[in-house]
Design an enzyme around this catalytic site. Structure first.
Site, short mmCIF file in Angstrom:
data_model
loop_
_atom_site.label_atom_id
_atom_site.label_comp_id
_atom_site.label_asym_id
_atom_site.label_seq_id
_atom_site.Cartn_x
_atom_site.Cartn_y
_atom_site.Cartn_z
CG LEU A 58 -44.08 55.57 17.12
CD1 LEU A 58 -43.48 54.78 18.38
CD2 LEU A 58 -43.43 57.16 17.54
N GLY A 59 -44.37 54.05 13.09
CA GLY A 59 -43.92 53.31 11.84
C GLY A 59 -44.84 52.05 11.55
N GLY A 98 -43.98 44.32 8.79
CA GLY A 98 -44.57 43.27 8.13
C GLY A 98 -45.96 42.77 8.95
CG PHE A 99 -45.62 40.54 12.26
CD1 PHE A 99 -45.66 39.83 10.99
CD2 PHE A 99 -44.95 40.05 13.42
CE1 PHE A 99 -44.89 38.75 11.07
CE2 PHE A 99 -44.42 38.94 13.15
CZ PHE A 99 -44.20 38.35 12.16
CG ASP A 134 -35.54 41.87 10.67
OD1 ASP A 134 -34.57 41.93 9.79
OD2 ASP A 134 -36.35 42.49 10.82
#
Length: 752
Positions: A21-22, A25-26, A146
Site C-alpha cells: 500500500l505504501g 518514515g517508520f 501530521d
C-alpha cells in the site's frame, strides 16, 4: 498507493500478501488476506534502521491506536500469530489495522477530474468526517501533528464513503501544560509555529485541517504550494488576518485574498460560510486561530461554526431564463411563499409568473414546506428546482454561458506565449474544468427542459381526462335532450288529436312548445367542436419526436475527453521535459467547446420556447373545458326541471279528465227526470246487462207489458254503455299508476 505483484514467497500461514500500500518514515504498509475467510488487514511493519527516538514513537503509535475507537479513525486489529515471528524486528511489534479499499485522499485529489476541487457533496463529506476525527483525538488529548491527504483514507460503508485518519506516528499526547516543542510533520501542511520551532497546542491541527479542506475545495494548497519553505515562510507571514490564499500571478506578483478563488464547485452560500471558517482557522497567530473556546459548551468556536455549516440545508434553483444557479439556505419550516419572494427579488420574476418544477416535472406543493423536500435527500446531495417565467414569450433568450476563468481567458488571448510547466499545468487544468463546466451547464439546462416536457405531459394528461369527461357528459346530455324532445313532440301530437272532442288548453300547449324550443337550445351547450379545433396533441407529438428533445451533449463530451487526455499528458511528462511551452492545443479545444455550447444553447432555447408555449395553450384551454362542463351540467339540471313541469302538466290533464268523467253523463243518454234510476254499485270489470228490479219500475207502466219492456231494455243499454266508459277510464288510470315513475322522484330529489 503503489501496488506491486505478489510472489508465492509472500505467504505466512493462511495469510497471503496481496498489495503493497505504501511506505513512510517508520516503515511500510501491506494488505494481507486470509486464504479461507478472505478477511483483509493492513499490516504496518517497522524499519530495521529506526533510531531509538523513532522506535519509541513507533511503540507509542501502537499504544495510541489500540485504545482509540472512532468511525473516522482507522481501528487496530489483532496481528496474526503467523506474522509476529516472521515479519519485522524481533524487539518491535507489528501494527495491524482495518484495510480501507478506497485508497487515500491524495489519490482522489490527484485525479485530473478534481484539478479544480472535488464535488460539493464530496467536500462536505470529507469535512464532516475529518472534523469528527480531529475533535475525537483532541478530546482524548492527542495532537495528530501530521494531517495531510496521504494520512486520510477512504472506506465504503453502507453505500457511503467514510474518510478515516491514519498514521499516528507523529501524534503526541498532551502533557499537563498542553504545550509541545518537537518539530514534526510534513512541511506543506505544517502550522507556522511548528515550522518556527515554537511551543504549540492543538491549534496546529487546525491549520493542517484547514489546508486539507482548502485543497479539497480548489485542488491546490492555499499558500504558494510550489515555493521553497524558507521563501514561503517569509512571504506568507505577511498575510492579512483574514487572508486565506496567496497566489502567484502570471506576472510573478504575489496576490493575497480573503476569498476562495474561482474556479471551484461550491454554491455561493456554502462558499461564503466556508470562507468565514477558513479565515478563522488559517490565522497566522496560534492564539487567535480557531476563535478560542466557547464558554457554554467548552468546545472550540471553530468547530461549533463548522457544525452549523454542516447542519445547514441549501436549495439549488436553476433559473431557466438566465441559466444561473441560485442557492438559498433553507429552514425546515420555511414556506414556499418565502422562496417565491426571494426569487422575485433575485431573479426579477413576479411571484404570480413563477413556475417551480422538480426534475420529475411536478410543481412544488404550496402546502408543503421547502425543508420537507430537502429532508427527503440523503447526505449533501440536494435536489435541483427549475424556475420558469410563465410570461416569457421566448424563454431562454437571455441564458448566459458560464463565466470564463481569468487564467483561461489569458491563455485564449495569448495562446502562443511561452509559459512555465507549472503555469501551463494550472492553466490547462482550469481550461479542462471550464470545458467540463460547459457540458455540465448544458446538461443541467437539458434536465430543466425535460422537467418542462414532463410538466407539459402532466397538464396534457389532465386535459385529456377533462376532455373525456366533457365528451361523455355531452353525449349523455344530447341523448337526454333528444328523448325529451321526442316525448314532448309526441305529447303535442296526441294533444292535437283530442282537442276537438276532449280537453284543450292554449296555455298548456304554448308551454310545451316553449319546452321543445328550450330543449333544442340545450343541445348547443354540448357542442365541443370549437374546443376540438384547439387540440394540441399533434404539437406534443411533434415536440416528443424532435431530436433536440433527446440528449445532445455528445459533441461537448468528446471535446471534454480530448481536453482531459491533453491535460493528463502534460501532468505525466517526465521531469526533464517539463520546460516552457505554449497553450495552442488546449486553446483550440476551449474555443471549440464554447462554439458548440453556444449552438446547443440556441437549439435548446428554441425547443424550450415551444414546450412552454404549448403548455400555455393547455393552461388556457382547461378553464374553457371546465366552463363547458359546468354549462352542460346546468343544462342537465334545466332539462330535469322541464321534465318535472311536463309531468305535472300531464297529471293535471289526467285530473281534469277524471273529474269530467265523474260529473258529465255519456253523450246520447236520456234524461229521466224524476224517474232517475238510483246509482248502481258495479264490480270492476262488469259490463253485461244488469236487469232492474221490478220495484224500481214506474207503476203506470206495470200493467202495459209490451211498452214497458221496450223502455226497460233501452235503459239497460244506456246503463251498460256508461259502465263500460267508466271501466275504461279506470283501466287507463290503473295502467298509468302501474308504470315505473321512480326516475321522476330521483330527478326531483337531485333538483332539490
Amino acid at each position: 498507493m503503489a501496488m506491486s505483484l505478489v510472489t508465492t514467497r509472500d505467504v505466512h500461514g493462511m495469510w497471503e500478501l496481496k498489495e503493497r500500500l505504501g511506505s513512510g518514515g517508520f516503515g511500510y504498509v501491506c494488505m494481507w488476506q486470509h486464504k479461507e475467510t478472505l478477511e483483509q488487514k493492513a499490516v504496518k511493519t517497522c524499519r530495521q534502521e529506526l533510531s531509538p527516538k523513532n522506535r519509541m514513537r513507533w511503540c507509542q503509535e501502537i499504544q495510541i491506536m489500540e485504545r482509540l475507537n472512532h468511525p473516522n479513525v482507522v481501528s487496530s486489529r489483532e496481528v496474526p500469530e503467523e506474522m509476529k515471528k516472521s515479519l519485522g524486528p524481533d524487539d518491535l511489534p507489528l501494527l495491524a489495522m482495518e484495510y480501507c479499499s478506497g485508497g487515500d485522499l491524495r489519490r482522489v485529489l490527484s485525479n485530473p477530474e478534481n484539478c479544480c476541487g472535488m464535488k460539493e457533496s464530496d467536500v462536505m463529506m470529507a469535512i464532516s468526517d475529518i472534523a469528527s476525527a480531529v475533535q475525537y483525538l483532541h478530546k482524548n488529548r492527542i495532537i495528530h501533528r501530521d494531517l495531510k491527504p496521504e494520512n486520510i483514507v477512504l472506506q465504503t460503508q453502507d453505500e457511503r464513503v467514510l474518510y478515516k485518519i491514519i498514521d499516528l506516528g507523529y501524534a503526541k499526547e498532551l502533557d499537563q501544560g498542553s504545550l509541545c516543542t518537537s518539530f514534526v510533520g510534513t512541511l506543506q501542511y505544517l502550522a507556522p509555529e511548528l515550522f518556527e520551532g515554537q511551543k504549540y497546542t492543538v491549534t496546529v491541527d487546525y491549520w493542517s485541517f484547514a489546508t486539507v479542506v482548502f485543497e479539497c475545495i480548489t485542488g491546490y494548497r492555499p499558500f504558494l504550494p510550489n515555493m521553497h519553505p524558507v521563501q514561503w515562510h517569509r512571504i506568507v507571514r505577511t498575510k492579512g488576518k483574514h487572508d486565506i490564499v496567496a497566489i502567484e500571478e502570471m506576472n510573478r506578483n504575489i496576490k493575497f485574498s480573503s476569498h476562495i478563488p474561482i474556479p471551484h464547485n461550491l454554491n455561493p452560500v456554502l462558499t461564503g460560510h466556508l470562507e468565514h471558517w477558513l479565515q478563522l482557522v488559517l490565522c497566522w497567530n496560534p492564539s487567535e486561530r480557531g476563535g478560542g473556546i466557547d464558554t457554554e459548551t467548552g468546545r472550540p468556536n471553530g468547530f461549533l461554526i463548522l457544525d452549523t455549516i454542516l447542519r445547514s440545508k441549501t436549495l439549488h434553483v436553476l433559473n431557466m431564463v438566465s441559466g444561473d444557479i441560485l442557492a438559498y439556505p433553507v429552514r425546515a419550516e420555511e414556506s414556499l411563499e418565502a422562496l417565491h419572494l426571494r426569487l422575485e427579488r433575485d431573479a426579477h420574476i413576479p411571484l404570480a409568473q413563477q413556475d417551480l418544477l422538480l426534475d420529475t416535472g411536478i410543481a412544488l406543493d404550496p402546502r408543503r414546506s421547502i425543508g420537507s423536500y430537502l429532508l427527503e435527500q440523503t447526505g449533501w446531495n440536494t435536489p435541483m428546482v427549475y424556475l420558469f417565467d410563465k410570461s416569457m414569450q421566448e424563454p431562454g433568450g437571455h441564458i448566459r454561458s458560464p463565466r470564463v476563468p481569468d487564467l483561461v481567458g489569458y491563455i485564449v488571448a495569448e495562446s502562443k506565449v511561452l509559459l512555465t510547466y507549472m503555469q501551463r499545468r494550472k492553466a490547462w487544468g482550469q481550461a479542462y474544468h471550464h470545458i467540463r463546466g460547459l457540458r455540465e451547464h448544458h446538461s443541467r439546462l437539458q434536465q430543466g427542459q425535460r422537467a418542462a416536457m414532463l410538466s407539459l405531459l402532466r397538464h396534457n394528461g389532465n386535459l385529456t381526462k377533462l376532455k373525456n369527461m366533457a365528451a361523455a357528459t355531452s353525449h349523455c346530455l344530447q341523448a337526454k335532450v333528444e328523448f325529451f324532445r321526442a316525448s314532448v313532440n309526441l305529447d303535442l301530437e296526441k294533444y292535437g288529436e283530442q282537442t276537438s272532442t276532449g280537453i284543450s288548453s292554449e296555455k298548456l300547449h304554448s308551454a310545451w312548445l316553449e319546452m321543445e324550443s328550450e330543449a333544442a337550445l340545450l343541445l348547443l351547450e354540448g357542442d365541443l367542436s370549437e374546443l376540438d379545433e384547439m387540440c394540441v396533441q399533434s404539437k406534443i407529438v411533434e415536440l416528443q419526436r424532435s431530436p433536440n428533445a433527446r440528449r445532445q451533449a455528445d459533441i461537448l463530451e468528446n471535446t471534454e475527453v480530448k481536453a482531459l487526455e491533453l491535460y493528463r499528458e502534460l501532468r505525466e511528462k517526465p521531469r526533464e521535459e517539463r520546460g516552457y511551452g505554449d497553450c495552442v492545443e488546449m486553446v483550440k479545444l476551449v474555443v471549440q467547446a464554447i462554439e458548440n455550447h453556444s449552438k446547443l444553447m440556441k437549439e435548446l432555447c428554441m425547443l424550450l420556447g415551444k414546450i412552454l408555449a404549448c403548455k400555455q395553450e393547455i393552461v388556457a384551454l382547461v378553464p374553457r373545458l371546465e366552463s363547458s362542463l359546468e354549462r352542460m351540467k346546468q343544462s342537465e339540471r334545466t332539462l330535469i326541471a322541464l321534465q318535472e313541469k311536463r309531468q305535472k302538466d300531464i297529471w293535471s290533464l289526467l285530473k281534469i279528465a277524471m273529474s269530467k268523467s265523474r260529473q258529465s253523463p255519456p253523450a246520447g243518454s236520456p234524461v229521466l227526470g224524476p224517474w232517475s234510476i238510483p246509482p248502481l254499485t258495479v264490480p270492476p270489470g262488469t259490463t253485461q246487462n244488469i236487469p232492474l228490479p221490478t220495484e224500481c219500475w214506474p207503476k203506470t207502466y206495470c200493467g202495459n207489458g209490451g211498452e214497458s219492456m221496450l223502455l226497460v231494455a233501452e235503459g239497460q243499454k244506456q246503463i251498460s254503455l256508461s259502465l263500460e266508459l267508466i271501466q275504461n277510464l279506470q283501466d287507463q288510470s290503473s295502467d298509468l299508476q302501474s308504470l315505473d315513475w321512480s326516475w321522476l322522484k330521483n330527478s326531483s330529489a337531485n333538483h332539490n
